[in-house]
Design a protein around this motif. Structure first.
Motif, PDB file in Angstrom:
ATOM      1  N   SER A  16       2.062  -2.248   4.517  1.00  0.00           N
ATOM      2  CA  SER A  16       1.790  -2.434   2.944  1.00  0.00           C
ATOM      3  C   SER A  16       0.844  -1.400   2.781  1.00  0.00           C
ATOM      4  O   SER A  16       0.380  -1.266   1.593  1.00  0.00           O
ATOM      5  CB  SER A  16       1.574  -4.166   2.672  1.00  0.00           C
ATOM      6  N   ASP A 160       0.157 -14.706   0.803  1.00  0.00           N
ATOM      7  CA  ASP A 160       1.629 -15.364   1.221  1.00  0.00           C
ATOM      8  C   ASP A 160       1.663 -16.597   0.317  1.00  0.00           C
ATOM      9  O   ASP A 160       2.630 -16.905  -0.504  1.00  0.00           O
ATOM     10  CB  ASP A 160       1.965 -15.397   2.379  1.00  0.00           C
ATOM     11  N   SER A 203      -2.800 -10.874   3.707  1.00  0.00           N
ATOM     12  CA  SER A 203      -1.548 -11.671   3.979  1.00  0.00           C
ATOM     13  C   SER A 203      -1.575 -12.463   5.061  1.00  0.00           C
ATOM     14  O   SER A 203      -2.803 -12.310   5.904  1.00  0.00           O
ATOM     15  CB  SER A 203      -0.474 -10.383   4.244  1.00  0.00           C
ATOM     16  N   LYS A 235       8.885 -17.811   0.329  1.00  0.00           N
ATOM     17  CA  LYS A 235       8.147 -17.108   1.144  1.00  0.00           C
ATOM     18  C   LYS A 235       9.089 -16.022   2.095  1.00  0.00           C
ATOM     19  O   LYS A 235       8.843 -14.772   2.181  1.00  0.00           O
ATOM     20  CB  LYS A 235       7.409 -17.864   2.401  1.00  0.00           C
ATOM     21  N   GLU A 242       9.370  -7.416   0.885  1.00  0.00           N
ATOM     22  CA  GLU A 242       8.145  -7.008   1.485  1.00  0.00           C
ATOM     23  C   GLU A 242       8.710  -6.077   2.455  1.00  0.00           C
ATOM     24  O   GLU A 242       8.296  -4.680   2.699  1.00  0.00           O
ATOM     25  CB  GLU A 242       7.340  -7.910   1.891  1.00  0.00           C
ATOM     26  N   LYS A 249       4.559  -7.804  -2.411  1.00  0.00           N
ATOM     27  CA  LYS A 249       3.491  -8.922  -2.808  1.00  0.00           C
ATOM     28  C   LYS A 249       2.150  -8.699  -3.112  1.00  0.00           C
ATOM     29  O   LYS A 249       1.673  -9.435  -4.332  1.00  0.00           O
ATOM     30  CB  LYS A 249       3.500  -9.676  -1.353  1.00  0.00           C
TER      31      LYS A 249
END
Ligand code: AMP
Ligand code: FES
Ligand code: ZN
Length: 312
Positions: A16, A160, A203, A235, A242, A249
């Motif tokens: 990410s 998350d 995260s 999730k 993701e 996210k």
């Protein structure tokens, strides 16, 4: 893959953020990001007296440890829900970190006050365990602040958790919950402490890596009454998104925070402060009459009592 900073073999790949780090440089990266979040959203000021809500899990124990490394000294509050080994082992992990940091923990034992564990309390008031548990935890965490002179409650909620909850609220347009989540919630003097979530943009995977690299021993098990299948499904869906588009996210949650800021500024400018009613027994915000905590004690035929064991 190599560490972006030192060129040694990387141990964690953060897609990410389009980067990878060795353990040492990951720790610096993670701590710098949390520090930036704390400054940007003004989560902790130099005059604050914070207390960390510690559950024994990786998020809250990592937060406690990281704050201490940043020079932010905070005591802890643990709500012992009376769930057998799960609650006992959680407390052991918390005490180990308290010893390591040289800090105090306030412990609220649900069984001492309610004369039963959270599962039975929930049954007695006809609520699901998580809902009774959330109500009691929020109450007790606030109480420790009010009674012991802390003005700021910090929790370990991570990206998350927040993204899954937001996803569920948007999916079913639960407007009554949708705009109530925030990275920082202001105090109501004499009634509610300020609350902040420094890991809001971190995260679960990053926090777990931080805990492991820092040698923090946390409880792996989830609460046996855990959250229900829906949160896990959300999730899972967000995890797949993701996978195919790293960073989704974070974008979702940052976009939400921006919208929320604008709405709050607009409400403030229009003078649209909502009126708050307080519990007639204890002064905690309520929808009317008694708050959920006082109402529950009364329903069980018990008088009002909040006590903390102190460790450390
Ligand atoms: P959860 O809702 O279980 O994901 O927890 C979110 C955050 O609430 C944790 O990171 C802790 O900061 C806090 N928390 C959860 N359970 C407890 C507990 N039993 N005692 C104190 N704090 C808790
Ligand atoms: Fe809330 Fe288990 S019921 S943590
Ligand atoms: Zn009350």
């Amino acid at each position: 893959m190599k560490c972006r900073i030192c060129g040694q073999p990387a141990s964690i790949n953060l897609r990410s953020h389009k980067t990878a780090f060795c353990e040492t440089d990951f720790l610096h990266f993670f701590e710098r990001r949390v520090r930036t979040t704390i400054r940007k959203y003004r989560l902790v000021g130099k005059d604050d007296r914070p207390v960390v809500a510690v559950s024994g899990g990786k998020d809250s124990l990592s937060l406690w440890y990281l704050l201490s490394r940043m020079g932010i000294a905070a005591d802890g509050i643990y709500v012992d829900l009376g769930i057998g080994d799960y609650s006992r082992v959680s407390l052991e992990k918390i005490k180990a970190v308290a010893d390591r940091l040289g800090r105090k923990v306030f412990i609220f034992h649900v069984r001492d006050i309610f004369q039963m564990g959270i599962g039975e309390v929930a049954r007695a008031i006809r609520r699901v365990p998580c809902s009774a548990c959330g109500m009691i935890k929020r109450y007790v965490m606030n109480r420790v602040c009010m009674d012991r002179g802390y003005n700021l409650l910090l929790t370990g909620h991570n990206l998350d958790d927040e993204a899954a909850a937001l996803f569920g609220n948007v999916l079913y347009w639960k407007k009554e919950y949708l705009w109530r989540k925030d990275i920082v919630l202001e105090e109501k003097e004499g009634h509610l402490s300020r609350k902040a979530k420094p890991f809001f943009l971190c995260s679960e995977r990053e926090v777990a890596a931080y805990a492991i690299i820092s040698g923090i021993d946390y409880i792996y098990e989830e609460c046996p009454f855990s959250k229900g299948a829906k949160t896990l499904t959300y999730k899972g869906i967000l995890g797949r998104l993701e996978e195919s588009s790293p960073g989704t996210k974070l974008m979702f949650i940052k976009g939400y925070l921006n919208e929320l800021r604008q709405m709050k500024m607009h409400d403030e400018a229009a003078g649209e402060a909502k009126e708050v009613i307080y519990c007639e027994t204890c002064g905690y915000p309520t929808l009317g009459g008694q708050c959920g905590f006082c109402w529950t004690l009364k329903k069980l035929g018990l008088s009002y009592r909040v006590e903390f064991e102190e460790y450390g």
